[in-house]
Design a protein around this motif. Structure first.
Motif, PDB file in Angstrom:
ATOM      1  N   VAL A  49       0.829  -1.204   0.000  1.00 48.63           N
ATOM      2  CA  VAL A  49       0.000   0.000   0.000  1.00 48.63           C
ATOM      3  C   VAL A  49       0.867   1.259   0.000  1.00 48.63           C
ATOM      4  CG1 VAL A  49      -1.672   1.358   1.337  1.00 48.63           C
ATOM      5  CG2 VAL A  49      -1.952  -1.113   1.104  1.00 48.63           C
ATOM      6  N   LEU A  50       1.926   1.236   0.805  1.00 49.06           N
ATOM      7  CA  LEU A  50       2.786   2.404   0.935  1.00 49.06           C
ATOM      8  C   LEU A  50       4.183   1.963   1.359  1.00 49.06           C
ATOM      9  CD1 LEU A  50       2.186   5.867   2.178  1.00 49.06           C
ATOM     10  CD2 LEU A  50       3.635   4.513   3.679  1.00 49.06           C
ATOM     11  N   THR A  51       5.196   2.608   0.791  1.00 46.79           N
ATOM     12  CA  THR A  51       6.574   2.330   1.166  1.00 46.79           C
ATOM     13  C   THR A  51       7.169   3.527   1.888  1.00 46.79           C
ATOM     14  OG1 THR A  51       7.476   3.155  -0.933  1.00 46.79           O
ATOM     15  CG2 THR A  51       6.895   0.810  -0.815  1.00 46.79           C
ATOM     16  N   ILE A  52       8.211   3.290   2.681  1.00 47.13           N
ATOM     17  CA  ILE A  52       8.932   4.360   3.359  1.00 47.13           C
ATOM     18  C   ILE A  52      10.422   4.036   3.286  1.00 47.13           C
ATOM     19  CG2 ILE A  52       8.644   3.257   5.628  1.00 47.13           C
ATOM     20  CD1 ILE A  52       8.506   6.152   6.801  1.00 47.13           C
ATOM     21  N   ASP A  53      11.235   4.991   2.854  1.00 50.40           N
ATOM     22  CA  ASP A  53      12.663   4.726   2.690  1.00 50.40           C
ATOM     23  C   ASP A  53      13.439   5.083   3.952  1.00 50.40           C
ATOM     24  OD1 ASP A  53      13.028   7.490   2.720  1.00 50.40           O
ATOM     25  OD2 ASP A  53      13.222   7.667   0.549  1.00 50.40           O
ATOM     26  N   ASN A  54      14.763   4.964   3.891  1.00 51.39           N
ATOM     27  CA  ASN A  54      15.614   5.178   5.054  1.00 51.39           C
ATOM     28  C   ASN A  54      15.643   6.629   5.531  1.00 51.39           C
ATOM     29  OD1 ASN A  54      16.334   2.463   5.082  1.00 51.39           O
ATOM     30  ND2 ASN A  54      18.114   2.778   3.751  1.00 51.39           N
ATOM     31  N   GLU A  55      15.166   7.552   4.708  1.00 51.46           N
ATOM     32  CA  GLU A  55      15.151   8.963   5.081  1.00 51.46           C
ATOM     33  C   GLU A  55      13.765   9.449   5.494  1.00 51.46           C
ATOM     34  OE1 GLU A  55      16.797  11.079   1.809  1.00 51.46           O
ATOM     35  OE2 GLU A  55      18.853  10.453   2.250  1.00 51.46           O
ATOM     36  N   GLY A  56      12.813   8.501   5.599  1.00 44.26           N
ATOM     37  CA  GLY A  56      11.473   8.843   6.041  1.00 44.26           C
ATOM     38  C   GLY A  56      10.537   9.314   4.958  1.00 44.26           C
ATOM     39  N   ASN A  57      10.926   9.180   3.683  1.00 42.96           N
ATOM     40  CA  ASN A  57      10.052   9.566   2.573  1.00 42.96           C
ATOM     41  C   ASN A  57       9.034   8.466   2.307  1.00 42.96           C
ATOM     42  OD1 ASN A  57      11.512  12.036   1.913  1.00 42.96           O
ATOM     43  ND2 ASN A  57      13.146  10.672   1.225  1.00 42.96           N
ATOM     44  N   ILE A  58       7.751   8.824   2.265  1.00 45.22           N
ATOM     45  CA  ILE A  58       6.709   7.838   2.003  1.00 45.22           C
ATOM     46  C   ILE A  58       6.212   7.984   0.567  1.00 45.22           C
ATOM     47  CG2 ILE A  58       5.975   7.648   4.401  1.00 45.22           C
ATOM     48  CD1 ILE A  58       3.688   9.539   3.819  1.00 45.22           C
ATOM     49  N   THR A  59       5.881   6.832  -0.041  1.00 41.83           N
ATOM     50  CA  THR A  59       5.374   6.801  -1.413  1.00 41.83           C
ATOM     51  C   THR A  59       4.115   5.941  -1.461  1.00 41.83           C
ATOM     52  OG1 THR A  59       7.601   7.012  -2.339  1.00 41.83           O
ATOM     53  CG2 THR A  59       5.880   6.187  -3.801  1.00 41.83           C
ATOM     54  N   GLY A  60       3.022   6.530  -1.953  1.00 45.59           N
ATOM     55  CA  GLY A  60       1.785   5.781  -2.088  1.00 45.59           C
ATOM     56  C   GLY A  60       1.863   4.791  -3.239  1.00 45.59           C
ATOM     57  N   VAL A  61       1.485   3.540  -2.993  1.00 48.51           N
ATOM     58  CA  VAL A  61       1.537   2.485  -4.016  1.00 48.51           C
ATOM     59  C   VAL A  61       0.146   2.207  -4.565  1.00 48.51           C
ATOM     60  CG1 VAL A  61       2.177   0.088  -4.498  1.00 48.51           C
ATOM     61  CG2 VAL A  61       3.574   1.466  -2.924  1.00 48.51           C
ATOM     62  N   LYS A  62      -0.809   1.975  -3.659  1.00 45.21           N
ATOM     63  CA  LYS A  62      -2.193   1.760  -4.089  1.00 45.21           C
ATOM     64  C   LYS A  62      -3.137   2.175  -2.969  1.00 45.21           C
ATOM     65  CE  LYS A  62      -2.776  -3.069  -2.626  1.00 45.21           C
ATOM     66  NZ  LYS A  62      -3.156  -4.419  -3.067  1.00 45.21           N
ATOM     67  N   ARG A  63      -4.390   2.309  -3.295  1.00 42.92           N
ATOM     68  CA  ARG A  63      -5.398   2.785  -2.354  1.00 42.92           C
ATOM     69  C   ARG A  63      -5.488   1.852  -1.139  1.00 42.92           C
ATOM     70  NH1 ARG A  63      -9.819   6.225  -2.937  1.00 42.92           N
ATOM     71  NH2 ARG A  63     -11.514   5.876  -1.455  1.00 42.92           N
ATOM     72  N   GLY A  64      -5.539   2.462   0.040  1.00 44.99           N
ATOM     73  CA  GLY A  64      -5.642   1.676   1.264  1.00 44.99           C
ATOM     74  C   GLY A  64      -5.089   2.429   2.451  1.00 44.99           C
ATOM     75  N   LYS A  65      -4.999   1.737   3.591  1.00 42.95           N
ATOM     76  CA  LYS A  65      -4.445   2.312   4.805  1.00 42.95           C
ATOM     77  C   LYS A  65      -3.374   1.405   5.374  1.00 42.95           C
ATOM     78  CE  LYS A  65      -8.410   5.045   6.431  1.00 42.95           C
ATOM     79  NZ  LYS A  65      -9.291   5.328   7.603  1.00 42.95           N
ATOM     80  N   THR A  66      -2.388   1.997   6.000  1.00 41.31           N
ATOM     81  CA  THR A  66      -1.336   1.231   6.664  1.00 41.31           C
ATOM     82  C   THR A  66      -0.745   2.078   7.780  1.00 41.31           C
ATOM     83  OG1 THR A  66       0.657  -0.096   6.332  1.00 41.31           O
ATOM     84  CG2 THR A  66       0.540   1.999   5.159  1.00 41.31           C
ATOM     85  N   VAL A  67       0.225   1.502   8.477  1.00 36.47           N
ATOM     86  CA  VAL A  67       0.888   2.172   9.591  1.00 36.47           C
ATOM     87  C   VAL A  67       2.384   2.229   9.307  1.00 36.47           C
ATOM     88  CG1 VAL A  67       1.481   2.030  12.049  1.00 36.47           C
ATOM     89  CG2 VAL A  67      -0.846   1.514  11.296  1.00 36.47           C
ATOM     90  N   ILE A  68       2.989   3.388   9.547  1.00 35.03           N
ATOM     91  CA  ILE A  68       4.440   3.508   9.438  1.00 35.03           C
ATOM     92  C   ILE A  68       5.027   3.607  10.843  1.00 35.03           C
ATOM     93  CG2 ILE A  68       4.491   4.521   7.142  1.00 35.03           C
ATOM     94  CD1 ILE A  68       4.758   7.279   8.446  1.00 35.03           C
ATOM     95  N   ARG A  69       6.275   3.126  10.982  1.00 31.12           N
ATOM     96  CA  ARG A  69       6.926   3.091  12.290  1.00 31.12           C
ATOM     97  C   ARG A  69       8.315   3.706  12.194  1.00 31.12           C
ATOM     98  NH1 ARG A  69       3.920  -0.528  15.362  1.00 31.12           N
ATOM     99  NH2 ARG A  69       2.456  -1.743  14.087  1.00 31.12           N
ATOM    100  N   ALA A  70       8.724   4.391  13.262  1.00 35.25           N
ATOM    101  CA  ALA A  70      10.070   4.946  13.351  1.00 35.25           C
ATOM    102  C   ALA A  70      10.632   4.627  14.731  1.00 35.25           C
ATOM    103  CB  ALA A  70      10.061   6.452  13.125  1.00 35.25           C
ATOM    104  N   SER A  71      11.943   4.410  14.806  1.00 39.18           N
ATOM    105  CA  SER A  71      12.590   4.140  16.087  1.00 39.18           C
ATOM    106  C   SER A  71      13.867   4.961  16.192  1.00 39.18           C
ATOM    107  CB  SER A  71      12.911   2.652  16.236  1.00 39.18           C
ATOM    108  OG  SER A  71      13.756   2.204  15.191  1.00 39.18           O
ATOM    109  N   TYR A  72      14.173   5.377  17.449  1.00 38.16           N
ATOM    110  CA  TYR A  72      15.344   6.208  17.696  1.00 38.16           C
ATOM    111  C   TYR A  72      15.716   6.109  19.169  1.00 38.16           C
ATOM    112  CZ  TYR A  72      17.968  10.513  18.684  1.00 38.16           C
ATOM    113  OH  TYR A  72      18.905  11.412  19.118  1.00 38.16           O
ATOM    114  N   GLU A  73      16.957   5.687  19.435  1.00 36.89           N
ATOM    115  CA  GLU A  73      17.496   5.582  20.791  1.00 36.89           C
ATOM    116  C   GLU A  73      16.556   4.854  21.737  1.00 36.89           C
ATOM    117  OE1 GLU A  73      18.756   9.360  22.281  1.00 36.89           O
ATOM    118  OE2 GLU A  73      20.542   9.401  20.999  1.00 36.89           O
ATOM    119  N   GLY A  74      16.043   3.713  21.286  1.00 38.99           N
ATOM    120  CA  GLY A  74      15.213   2.869  22.133  1.00 38.99           C
ATOM    121  C   GLY A  74      13.759   3.265  22.208  1.00 38.99           C
ATOM    122  N   GLN A  75      13.380   4.390  21.595  1.00 42.46           N
ATOM    123  CA  GLN A  75      11.980   4.806  21.561  1.00 42.46           C
ATOM    124  C   GLN A  75      11.393   4.519  20.185  1.00 42.46           C
ATOM    125  OE1 GLN A  75      12.458   9.002  22.766  1.00 42.46           O
ATOM    126  NE2 GLN A  75      11.306   8.501  24.596  1.00 42.46           N
TER     127      GLN A  75
END
Length: 459
Positions: A424-450
């Protein structure tokens, strides 16, 4: 011609800002010899609400507002604050009185009015707009149909002599859609953007304010899904980005010179934040503050920000740090004039002239804590929800608040990312998101244990 004094005397308040206009049912001129001192006095008159004050190129002031009868009110004052002339603008179309709700002016002295024209029943009203020249004569008028009960929240002049507006339309199915539009210098429609409410949004969508940016785009403030929202539209009315603030019951937004904006929002418990949004909608920084409500937000001449609250005016520097306060309470509008001089509108129709350098510094940690509370360390995306079209790409920003100050700093380049559904959606190493097809999803980020998550809808 007789004149009334609009302002006079020296203000003892702590710092100065913008000005605002109110409406009053007034004649074309004041009574002979009458002097009306607005500063520290009763205001323009009963039933008037100021909506705009503008310093013209020939160093006069135009005022705009609304009367208790929902007429438009316009006036011209000299640099000392004496009213040169004023007019009550009552217009009827097909024997139905136009209900004006917003009046603005430009540096040329022209006036722009927006309101509602009653329709075929009590459940219908069209949007109504008109432009007046610098003498108050009608140049053109425009009716916009929405198929429901239309209400104009704001109008704003644009550089080509036309206007932009925000409005809502309530329909028979209990839905409420937001309307954002642009009219050219002849009053012809250039484009209209409709933000429709969904079945899961019982409160509907509201577009309350619009600010032209120097790059030709427009920043719009309103609400969606019960949250304060900010939308950026390009010069053609196309959505560039949107942002929602969860937990915020009210807010204000204004455009910044870099093509981004500044938003201030506050919760019902009085916890607020001043947020700097970048050109692409990313959160560059955020500062907490305490206030019962937000009445106005304006950029100051020194690159900082002025926030009007029921308790007074708060001055922030360009990093969002509190610099000082004023004792001018119930400020409903702030307007820049010339140099470091501004005008504040209090209690809807009282005008006070201010100087940017006249504010009380917060020298003690005790005073500062009243406005900027300590906040626990936290990791978060710059938005809890994102919307993107299939095939489009834009950046997200990960922010971390540290040292209990509540100040949030970007840590995007140091974070790791993941999409729950790359189909549905991709996210690269720099946090850029790209829509692939219609739908919903969740993106996640982590930093210093959070870690932090955000929901993304692809259209």
């Amino acid at each position: 011609m007789s004149r009334r004094r609009l302002w006079g005397g020296r203000l003892t308040g702590k710092f100065m800002i913008c000005l605002l206009v109110a409406v009053v049912a007034a004649g074309t001129a004041a009574a002979e010899g009458e002097r009306h001192n607005i500063f520290g006095a009763a205001g323009l008159g009963p039933g008037i609400r100021i909506t705009d004050v503008q310093l013209t190129r020939n160093v006069q002031y135009t005022l705009g507002g609304i009367t208790s009868e929902k007429h438009g009110y316009i006036a011209l004052a000299n640099k000392e604050g004496d009213i040169i002339w004023s007019k009550d603008i009552g217009i009827s179309e097909d024997d139905k009185q136009i209900q004006f709700t917003s009046v603005q002016s430009d540096v040329q002295g022209a006036y722009y009015l927006g309101g509602s024209q009653p329709g075929r029943s009590q459940y219908y009203a069209d949007l109504y707009f008109t432009k007046l020249d610098n003498s108050g004569a009608v140049k053109w008028k425009k009716v916009v149909e929405t198929g429901g009960f239309g209400y104009v929240y704001s109008v704003a002049p644009v550089s080509d002599g036309g206007m932009v507006y925000t409005a809502v339309s309530s329909k028979n199915d209990q839905s409420q859609d937001a309307y954002i539009g642009r009219l050219n210098k002849k009053g012809e429609s250039v484009w209209t953007k409709v933000i429709s409410s969904s079945g899961s949004d019982p409160e509907g969508v509201t577009a309350e304010s619009i600010y032209p940016s120097e790059d030709g785009s427009f920043l719009v403030g309103g609400s969606q899904n019960g949250r304060c929202s900010v939308w950026k539209l390009d010069s053609a009315g196309k959505m560039v980005w949107s942002k929602n603030f969860k937990g915020a019951s009210s807010g204000r937004v204004t455009a910044s010179k870099d093509g981004g904006g500044v938003a201030a929002h506050v919760s019902r418990t009085g916890e607020g934040r001043l947020v700097k949004l970048g050109r692409a909608g990313g959160e560059e920084w955020s500062q907490p503050f305490k206030a019962k409500a937000i009445l106005s937000l304006e950029l100051s001449q020194d690159g900082g920000y002025l926030l009007g609250t029921p308790e007074g005016i708060v001055k922030f520097n360009h990093h969002g740090e509190v610099q000082g306060t004023s004792n001018i309470r119930k400020v409903t509008g702030l307007y820049k004039t010339a140099g470091t001089t501004m005008v504040a509108v209090r209690s809807l129709n009282r005008l006070e002239k201010l100087s940017l350098g006249s504010f009380t510094s917060l020298k003690s940690d005790r005073n500062l804590s009243k406005l900027q509370p300590k906040v626990a360390d936290k990791l978060q995306f710059d938005s809890e929800e994102y919307s993107i079209s299939s095939g489009d790409t834009f950046d997200t920003v990960v922010l971390s608040s540290r040292s209990g100050s509540g100040r949030r700093v970007p840590v995007t380049k140091l974070s790791k990312f993941q999409s729950d559904n790359p189909k549905v959606l991709t996210i690269d190493n720099e946090g850029n998101i790209t829509g692939v097809k219609r739908g919903k999803t969740v993106i996640r980020a982590s930093y210093e244990g959070q870690s932090v998550t955000a929901e993304v809808s692809v259209y």
